[in-house]
Write an enzyme that holds these catalytic residues in place. Structure first.
Site, PDB file in Angstrom:
ATOM      1  N   PHE A 150       0.818  -1.220   0.000  1.00 52.27           N
ATOM      2  CA  PHE A 150       0.000   0.000   0.000  1.00 52.27           C
ATOM      3  C   PHE A 150       0.848   1.265   0.000  1.00 52.27           C
ATOM      4  CE2 PHE A 150      -2.541  -3.372   1.927  1.00 52.27           C
ATOM      5  CZ  PHE A 150      -3.692  -3.310   1.146  1.00 52.27           C
ATOM      6  N   LYS A 152       2.885   4.633  -0.957  1.00 47.54           N
ATOM      7  CA  LYS A 152       2.616   5.685  -1.937  1.00 47.54           C
ATOM      8  C   LYS A 152       3.953   6.180  -2.471  1.00 47.54           C
ATOM      9  CE  LYS A 152       0.709   8.382   1.224  1.00 47.54           C
ATOM     10  NZ  LYS A 152       0.673   7.540   2.430  1.00 47.54           N
ATOM     11  N   PHE A 250      -7.723  12.959   0.245  1.00 50.09           N
ATOM     12  CA  PHE A 250      -8.202  12.615  -1.104  1.00 50.09           C
ATOM     13  C   PHE A 250      -9.449  13.386  -1.518  1.00 50.09           C
ATOM     14  CE2 PHE A 250      -5.836   9.244  -3.250  1.00 50.09           C
ATOM     15  CZ  PHE A 250      -4.823   9.093  -2.318  1.00 50.09           C
ATOM     16  N   CYS A 261      -0.758   2.947 -10.838  1.00 49.02           N
ATOM     17  CA  CYS A 261      -1.654   2.046 -10.105  1.00 49.02           C
ATOM     18  C   CYS A 261      -3.138   2.296 -10.334  1.00 49.02           C
ATOM     19  CB  CYS A 261      -1.332   2.109  -8.616  1.00 49.02           C
ATOM     20  SG  CYS A 261       0.283   1.402  -8.266  1.00 49.02           S
TER      21      CYS A 261
HETATM   22  P1  NAD Z   1       8.244  -1.343 -11.865  1.00 45.94           P
HETATM   23  O1  NAD Z   1       7.970  -1.451 -13.303  1.00 45.94           O
HETATM   24  O2  NAD Z   1       8.790  -0.076 -11.302  1.00 45.94           O
HETATM   25  O3  NAD Z   1       9.224  -2.526 -11.401  1.00 45.94           O
HETATM   26  C1  NAD Z   1       9.149  -3.820 -11.835  1.00 45.94           C
HETATM   27  C2  NAD Z   1      10.555  -4.378 -11.981  1.00 45.94           C
HETATM   28  O4  NAD Z   1      10.477  -5.769 -12.313  1.00 45.94           O
HETATM   29  C3  NAD Z   1      11.357  -3.725 -13.113  1.00 45.94           C
HETATM   30  O5  NAD Z   1      12.586  -3.257 -12.595  1.00 45.94           O
HETATM   31  C4  NAD Z   1      11.559  -4.847 -14.134  1.00 45.94           C
HETATM   32  O6  NAD Z   1      12.789  -4.748 -14.816  1.00 45.94           O
HETATM   33  C5  NAD Z   1      11.507  -6.077 -13.229  1.00 45.94           C
HETATM   34  N1  NAD Z   1      11.209  -7.317 -13.925  1.00 45.94           N
HETATM   35  C6  NAD Z   1      10.329  -7.550 -14.931  1.00 45.94           C
HETATM   36  N2  NAD Z   1      10.335  -8.851 -15.271  1.00 45.94           N
HETATM   37  C7  NAD Z   1      11.248  -9.458 -14.469  1.00 45.94           C
HETATM   38  C8  NAD Z   1      11.715 -10.789 -14.336  1.00 45.94           C
HETATM   39  N3  NAD Z   1      11.242 -11.749 -15.118  1.00 45.94           N
HETATM   40  N4  NAD Z   1      12.654 -11.045 -13.416  1.00 45.94           N
HETATM   41  C9  NAD Z   1      13.155 -10.067 -12.623  1.00 45.94           C
HETATM   42  N5  NAD Z   1      12.751  -8.789 -12.696  1.00 45.94           N
HETATM   43  C10 NAD Z   1      11.810  -8.491 -13.611  1.00 45.94           C
HETATM   44  O7  NAD Z   1       6.847  -1.691 -11.151  1.00 45.94           O
HETATM   45  P2  NAD Z   1       6.359  -1.214  -9.705  1.00 45.94           P
HETATM   46  O8  NAD Z   1       5.778   0.168  -9.788  1.00 45.94           O
HETATM   47  O9  NAD Z   1       7.418  -1.500  -8.710  1.00 45.94           O
HETATM   48  O10 NAD Z   1       5.124  -2.195  -9.478  1.00 45.94           O
HETATM   49  C11 NAD Z   1       5.302  -3.577  -9.217  1.00 45.94           C
HETATM   50  C12 NAD Z   1       3.982  -4.142  -8.736  1.00 45.94           C
HETATM   51  O11 NAD Z   1       3.609  -3.535  -7.499  1.00 45.94           O
HETATM   52  C13 NAD Z   1       2.805  -3.905  -9.684  1.00 45.94           C
HETATM   53  O12 NAD Z   1       1.935  -5.004  -9.631  1.00 45.94           O
HETATM   54  C14 NAD Z   1       2.133  -2.697  -9.079  1.00 45.94           C
HETATM   55  O13 NAD Z   1       0.768  -2.625  -9.389  1.00 45.94           O
HETATM   56  C15 NAD Z   1       2.324  -2.926  -7.603  1.00 45.94           C
HETATM   57  N6  NAD Z   1       2.326  -1.718  -6.781  1.00 45.94           N
HETATM   58  C16 NAD Z   1       2.940  -0.588  -7.210  1.00 45.94           C
HETATM   59  C17 NAD Z   1       2.954   0.531  -6.394  1.00 45.94           C
HETATM   60  C18 NAD Z   1       3.614   1.805  -6.849  1.00 45.94           C
HETATM   61  O14 NAD Z   1       3.379   2.827  -6.223  1.00 45.94           O
HETATM   62  N7  NAD Z   1       4.441   1.786  -7.884  1.00 45.94           N
HETATM   63  C19 NAD Z   1       2.342   0.507  -5.121  1.00 45.94           C
HETATM   64  C20 NAD Z   1       1.750  -0.683  -4.716  1.00 45.94           C
HETATM   65  C21 NAD Z   1       1.737  -1.793  -5.543  1.00 45.94           C
END
Ligand code: NAD
Length: 437
Positions: A150, A152, A250, A261
Site C-alpha cells: 500500500f 505511496k 483525497f 496504479c
Molecule cells: P516497476 O515497473 O517499477 O518494477 C518492476 C521491476 O520488475 C522492473 O525493474 C523490471 O525490470 C523487473 N522485472 C520484470 N520482469 C522481471 C523478471 N522476469 N525477473 C526479474 N525482474 C523483472 O513496477 P512497480 O511500480 O514497482 O510495481 C510492481 C507491482 O507492485 C505492480 O503489480 C504494481 O501494481 C504494484 N504496486 C505498485 C505501487 C507503486 O506505487 N508503484 C504501489 C503498490 C503496488
C-alpha cells in the site's frame, strides 16, 4: 531472515531496502542489467525521498546485494517476494506473464521449503495460479502468501517503515509465523497485521485503490458542478472533510488521477467483475469521468484563446503524476501536452525530477528547462500540472516580466485566486467559482 525480492522497481527496491534496514539479509533481483549495475554502485534508478541514503548504508553494512540471477536468489533464501509488473492487457485485465514466468523459475530452482510472497497487485485467484505453476516444477514444500503493498510513491520509505496496516492472505500456520516475525519490527506502534484468505487479500488491494480513485473522482465532479453554479469546491472540501465519516484526505479536485496504479487497477477490477458476471457500475463511471477530467485544463485553455493556440508558446510546470516522484506513468501531463502539441502550440516544460522520464515518452517534441522561470520566457500562458512545493510561493513579479501574457491555468488549485489576481494575473483553476471557464 534471508530474503529475496524479485523485481527491483518502485516497489521492489523500497521493500528490499526497508527489509534490509530492519536487519534482514536481502538479495534484490532484476532482469534489467543496467539497473543492477547502478544499484551495486549505490545509485537509485528512481527518485524516492530518503531511499538512496538508506540504500547506500545497507550496501555498506552488506545487508543488501543485487543480482540478475534468479537461481541464486531462490536457492539461497527462504522468503521470496515478487514485486513484478502487472501491466494492463488490451482488454484491461492484469497481465500476469511476468509473475507466472518467475513462478515457474522459482519452482525449478526450489531446493527446500520457501515462502513465496506476492507484493505485486494481482487479480483474485493469482495465488492459486502461482501455487499450481510452482507445483508443476517441484516436489519440495512451499507456501504462497498474498501481501499487497500500500506504499505511496513520494512517501514510499516511510509508508513501508510505518504501515497503516499489513495485509496477509494465507492458509498455512508455518507461513503465518514467518510473515508475522518479518513484519513485527514495522508494527511496533500497534498498527495491525490483518490476516485473511488469499482471495480476500488480493481484492483488498484493488478495493483500496478503487475507493481512493472514486473519492478523487467524486470531488472532481463536485468541482465541475461548482463551475456551472458559481460555487467554490475548496469551501465545500473544508465543509465536508471535517466530518469524520468522510475525512480530509483525497478530497482535492484537479486534473484527474494518474500513476502506475489507479488507472490500471480500476480497469483490472472492472475486468475481474465482468468475468465473474458482475456489472461494477461505479468503476465504469470513475474511469470515464477521470479520462475526461485529464482534458479539462486544455478545454479551458482552448475556450480562453478561442481555439487559436497554433504557434503560441505555453509553459508547463510539473510533469510527474504527483509531487515527490519522477514517475510519469499515466500522468495527466502526457495527455495535456499531446493535445496541445496536436493543436500546434509550442510547449516549454519544467519539472524538478521527472524531465528525464517524460523525455523517454515524448522525446524532443517540447523544450525542457532546468529552471522553472526559464520555461516562462515569452509564453502566453502557464499550466500548473503537478503541485510541487517549489511552485507554491513563486516570485510573481519575475513571472510577469518573463511571460508575454500573464495567464495561469492551475490544474492543482495551489494559489489563492484573490491573491493571484491582485498580483495582476488572469487565473483559471478548477471548480472555484469561475463560471464558464
Ligand atoms: P516497476 O515497473 O517499477 O518494477 C518492476 C521491476 O520488475 C522492473 O525493474 C523490471 O525490470 C523487473 N522485472 C520484470 N520482469 C522481471 C523478471 N522476469 N525477473 C526479474 N525482474 C523483472 O513496477 P512497480 O511500480 O514497482 O510495481 C510492481 C507491482 O507492485 C505492480 O503489480 C504494481 O501494481 C504494484 N504496486 C505498485 C505501487 C507503486 O506505487 N508503484 C504501489 C503498490 C503496488
Amino acid at each position: 531472515m534471508k530474503i529475496s525480492v524479485i523485481g527491483t522497481g518502485y516497489v521492489g527496491l523500497v521493500v528490499g531496502t526497508c527489509l534490509a534496514e530492519s536487519g534482514n539479509n536481502v538479495v534484490c533481483v532484476d532482469i534489467d542489467e543496467e539497473k543492477i549495475k547502478m544499484l551495486r554502485k549505490g545509485k537509485s534508478p528512481i527518485f524516492e525521498p530518503g531511499l538512496e541514503e538508506l540504500l547506500r548504508s545497507n550496501i555498506h553494512e552488506k545487508r543488501i546485494t543485487f543480482t540478475t540471477s534468479i537461481e541464486n536468489a531462490v536457492k539461497q533464501n527462504e522468503v521470496i517476494f515478487l514485486a513484478l509488473p502487472t501491466p494492463p492487457n488490451e482488454d484491461g485485465s492484469a497481465d500476469l506473464k511476468h509473475v507466472l514466468t518467475v513462478a515457474k523459475q522459482i519452482g525449478k530452482f526450489l531446493n527446500g521449503y520457501k515462502v513465496i510472497v506476492t507484493k505485486s497487485t494481482v487479480p483474485v485467484g493469482t495465488a492459486d495460479k502461482i501455487r499450481m505453476t510452482i507445483e508443476r516444477e517441484t516436489t519440495y514444500e512451499f507456501d504462497v502468501v498474498s501481501n499487497p503493498e500500500f506504499l505511496k510513491e513520494g512517501a514510499a520509505v516511510s509508508d513501508f517503515m510505518k504501515p497503516d496496516r499489513v495485509v496477509l492472505g494465507l492458509r498455512s500456520v508455518r507461513a503465518r509465523k514467518i510473515m508475522e516475525d518479518l513484519y513485527e519490527p514495522f508494527v511496533r506502534t500497534g498498527n495491525p497485521i490483518i490476516v485473511m484468505d488469499e482471495r480476500s487479500s488480493e481484492i483488498t488491494k484493488y478495493a483500496a485503490n478503487s475507493l481512493l480513485a472514486t473519492k478523487i473522482t467524486f470531488m472532481n465532479e463536485v468541482a465541475n458542478l461548482c463551475e456551472k453554479v458559481g460555487a467554490n469546491v475548496d469551501s465545500i472540501r473544508r465543509g465536508i472533510g471535517s466530518d469524520v465519516r468522510i475525512g480530509q484526505h483525497f478530497l482535492f479536485s484537479g486534473i484527474g488521477y494518474g500513476g502506475s496504479c489507479f488507472p490500471k487497477d480500476i480497469t483490472a477490477l472492472m475486468h475481474t467483475s465482468a468475468h465473474a458476471g458482475y456489472d461494477f457500475k461505479i468503476l465504469k463511471a470513475v474511469d470515464e469521468v477521470n479520462t475526461k477530467q485529464k482534458s479539462i485544463l486544455v478545454d479551458k485553455l482552448l475556450k480562453y484563446f478561442r481555439k487559436k493556440i497554433k504557434g503560441k508558446h505555453i509553459a508547463v510546470w510539473g510533469l510527474s503524476f504527483k509531487p515527490n516522484t519522477d514517475d510519469v506513468r499515466e500522468a495527466p501531463s502526457l495527455v495535456i501536452i499531446k493535445q496541445l502539441l496536436k493543436r500546434g502550440a509550442v510547449i516549454r516544460v519544467h519539472d524538478p525530477v521527472a524531465m528525464k522520464e517524460i523525455r523517454k515518452q515524448i522525446g524532443d517534441s517540447v523544450k525542457y528547462f532546468e529552471n522553472n522561470y526559464d520555461a516562462l520566457k515569452g509564453t502566453e500562458a502557464l499550466l500548473i500540472l503537478t503541485e510541487w512545493n517549489e511552485f507554491r510561493r513563486p516570485d510573481f513579479e519575475r513571472m510577469k516580466q518573463l511571460m508575454k501574457r500573464n495567464i495561469i491555468f492551475d490544474g492543482r488549485n495551489i494559489y489563492d485566486p484573490v491573491m493571484v489576481r491582485e498580483k495582476g494575473f488572469i487565473y483559471i483553476s478548477i471548480g472555484r467559482g469561475e463560471i464558464g471557464l
